[in-house]
Design an enzyme around this catalytic site. Structure first.
Site, PDB file in Angstrom:
ATOM      1  N   ASP A 185       9.235   2.714   1.574  1.00 28.56           N
ATOM      2  CA  ASP A 185       7.972   3.661   2.152  1.00 28.56           C
ATOM      3  C   ASP A 185       7.815   2.568   4.071  1.00 28.56           C
ATOM      4  O   ASP A 185       7.699   1.962   4.468  1.00 28.56           O
ATOM      5  CB  ASP A 185       7.244   2.617   1.332  1.00 28.56           C
ATOM      6  CG  ASP A 185       4.929   3.666   1.633  1.00 28.56           C
ATOM      7  OD1 ASP A 185       5.778   4.373   2.973  1.00 28.56           O
ATOM      8  OD2 ASP A 185       4.986   3.182   0.882  1.00 28.56           O
ATOM      9  N   PHE A 222       0.653  -1.654   0.070  1.00 25.60           N
ATOM     10  CA  PHE A 222      -0.255  -0.122  -0.200  1.00 25.60           C
ATOM     11  C   PHE A 222       0.475   1.467   0.303  1.00 25.60           C
ATOM     12  O   PHE A 222       1.477   1.324   0.652  1.00 25.60           O
ATOM     13  CB  PHE A 222      -0.820  -0.533   0.932  1.00 25.60           C
ATOM     14  CG  PHE A 222      -2.172   1.367   1.144  1.00 25.60           C
ATOM     15  CD1 PHE A 222      -2.937   1.377   0.362  1.00 25.60           C
ATOM     16  CD2 PHE A 222      -1.751   2.116   2.486  1.00 25.60           C
ATOM     17  CE1 PHE A 222      -3.617   2.374  -0.188  1.00 25.60           C
ATOM     18  CE2 PHE A 222      -2.466   3.666   2.327  1.00 25.60           C
ATOM     19  CZ  PHE A 222      -3.908   3.626   0.710  1.00 25.60           C
ATOM     20  N   LYS A 244       2.576   9.811   7.974  1.00 28.31           N
ATOM     21  CA  LYS A 244       1.676   9.757   9.714  1.00 28.31           C
ATOM     22  C   LYS A 244       2.048  10.024  10.852  1.00 28.31           C
ATOM     23  O   LYS A 244       1.691  11.420  11.307  1.00 28.31           O
ATOM     24  CB  LYS A 244       1.105   7.348   9.676  1.00 28.31           C
ATOM     25  CG  LYS A 244       0.572   7.453   8.378  1.00 28.31           C
ATOM     26  CD  LYS A 244       0.282   5.576   8.776  1.00 28.31           C
ATOM     27  CE  LYS A 244      -1.450   5.824   7.872  1.00 28.31           C
ATOM     28  NZ  LYS A 244      -0.331   4.900   6.339  1.00 28.31           N
TER      29      LYS A 244
HETATM   30  C1  LIG Z   1      -0.914   5.100   5.482  1.00 29.28           C
HETATM   31  C2  LIG Z   1       0.185   4.925   3.906  1.00 29.28           C
HETATM   32  C3  LIG Z   1       0.408   5.502   2.903  1.00 29.28           C
HETATM   33  C4  LIG Z   1      -0.392   6.467   2.234  1.00 29.28           C
HETATM   34  O1  LIG Z   1      -0.369   7.875   2.909  1.00 29.28           O
HETATM   35  P1  LIG Z   1      -1.986   9.555   3.038  1.00 29.28           P
HETATM   36  O2  LIG Z   1      -1.099  10.140   3.969  1.00 29.28           O
HETATM   37  O3  LIG Z   1      -3.059   8.310   3.640  1.00 29.28           O
HETATM   38  O4  LIG Z   1      -1.217   9.179   1.651  1.00 29.28           O
HETATM   39  C5  LIG Z   1       1.484   4.698   1.995  1.00 29.28           C
HETATM   40  N1  LIG Z   1       1.737   4.183   2.532  1.00 29.28           N
HETATM   41  C6  LIG Z   1       2.089   3.457   3.545  1.00 29.28           C
HETATM   42  C7  LIG Z   1       2.798   1.557   3.991  1.00 29.28           C
HETATM   43  C8  LIG Z   1       1.066   3.839   4.245  1.00 29.28           C
HETATM   44  O5  LIG Z   1       0.367   3.234   5.258  1.00 29.28           O
END
Ligand SMILES: *Cc1c(COP(=O)(O)O)cnc(C)c1O
Length: 387
Positions: free
Chosen positions: A210, A123, A239
């Site tokens: 990420d 994700f 986050k």
């Molecule tokens: C939450 C998340 C995102 C996206 O972040 P947003 O602030 O909602 O755009 C991307 N990568 C990972 C691993 C996430 O947990």
């Protein structure tokens, strides 16, 4: 617009790992606004920093110098062992910056159609490029045509990555989560990430991590890759970086840090004084209190507590995770557990259909953690017994 199926509760205030709804019912928060409020709710230092900054200056523009951004940049790159940082406002934006960096890296090397390897069950966000990178059809369906330039392989599978290396000459980068969050708290085998790093070195690819969910102390180190002895070329954060004030960051090291030049990328709000004041306080508080060590020990004790309480319970496949990123994999879909837990005053999450996900704040007390284990394990026992 109707983008969320919301639970029937509205919160009015919080303190640490506790929340109170508009009827003044108390809840124990084991989700932290999905890995955002790592310092808990209404953390006094963050509140103070935000209030003070709001009283001085909220926003000017990246056309001008921003002192708080420079201090945060220094602090964050030092903590991460990276060279430079670009600030945006969200995780998706941080990943967009990383994807653009990877493409620029390819173009600078004469590659006109650079490809990025991404993972199944990953994700990376909801913008067009990041949903195209995401390994979940539900996130993509209806939004085609997708952004081109991604090659997908199974997560945790070095042989699959090696096969891409052998057959695809246009690859310039790998984008991977150190632990897949939305994908089900999937912890890769210990040799996986070092293997990805070695392959990237070998092929001249950028390794992009990420760390949007795993970062800011959650897994027991400031950043999850620090459990190993390598560094990524690029790392994205969001986050928990602002503990609830929106901010995202794309950090880079070495050649990757020198790619963007004036005009290549930007953001109106990115790195504004307010967001940077909050994030700077988050970095300092995490570091002063070594809250990642708390995440490691509290996470271990919650996992152990759950394993003990769920020993021999039919339907529990595994309790897994690292630090305070915890997954309980069940043998059946369990989305309804979220509402059942809510009734009992506990906030949890279910992801990948059948994995209960816990992302408690790093300031949760041991007593609250014991309470979490006890409510959740009895809920799971009842649910799995078909009650
Ligand atoms: C939450 C998340 C995102 C996206 O972040 P947003 O602030 O909602 O755009 C991307 N990568 C990972 C691993 C996430 O947990």
């Amino acid at each position: 617009m109707s983008t969320y199926k919301r639970l029937p509760v509205t919160f009015a205030r919080g303190e640490g790992a506790l929340l109170w709804d508009t009827q003044d019912k108390q809840y124990l928060d084991a989700l932290s606004g999905v890995a955002v409020c790592n310092l808990g709710h209404a953390h006094p230092a963050v509140t103070k920093a935000v209030c003070e900054q709001a009283g001085r200056l909220l926003h000017t523009s990246n056309i001008y110098g921003i002192a708080a951004q420079e201090t945060l940049g220094d602090t964050l790159t030092a903590l991460a062992g990276m060279d430079r940082v670009f600030f945006g406002n969200s995780g998706a934006e941080a990943n967009e910056a990383a994807i653009k960096l990877a493409r620029l890296y390819g173009h600078r090397r004469g590659n006109k159609s650079p490809m990025i390897v991404v993972m199944e069950n990953s994700f990376h966000g909801r913008t067009l490029a990041t949903l195209s990178a995401t390994g979940n059809r539900k996130v993509q369906a209806g939004f085609e045509p997708l952004v081109q330039g991604f090659i997908r392989v199974p997560y945790g599978d070095l042989a699959a990555l090696q096969a891409v290396a052998d057959n695809q000459k246009d690859v310039v980068a790998v984008l991977v989560e150190p632990i897949q969050g939305e994908g089900g708290v999937n912890v890769p085998p210990p040799q996986y990430l070092p293997g990805v790093r070695a392959l990237c070195d070998n092929k001249g690819w950028l390794m992009i991590l990420d760390e949007i969910q795993t970062g800011m102390g959650r897994t027991g180190k400031p950043f999850a890759y620090q459990h190993y002895d390598f560094k990524p070329d690029v790392m994205t954060l969001a986050k928990a970086l602002g503990n609830g004030v929106p901010i995202g960051a794309c950090l880079a090291r070495g050649d990757a840090a020198e790619l963007f030049a004036p005009g290549n990328h930007g953001s109106t709000f990115g790195g504004n004084p307010l967001a940077c004041a909050a994030a700077l306080t988050v970095c300092r508080t995490l570091s002063e209190q070594k809250l990642w060590d708390t995440a490691a020990s509290l996470g271990e004790s919650i996992r152990q507590g759950l394993r003990n309480a769920l020993d021999n319970v039919q339907g529990v496949i595994e309790v897994r995770g690292q630090g305070l990123m915890i997954g309980i994999a069940l043998d059946r879909p369990c989305a309804e557990l979220v509402a059942r837990a809510l009734e009992q005053g506990l906030l949890i999450n279910v992801t990948a259909d059948s994995v209960v996900r816990l992302l408690p704040p790093l300031v949760m007390t041991e007593q609250q953690a014991d309470h979490l284990v006890s409510i959740l394990s009895s809920l799971l026992r009842e649910f799995l017994a078909g009650k």
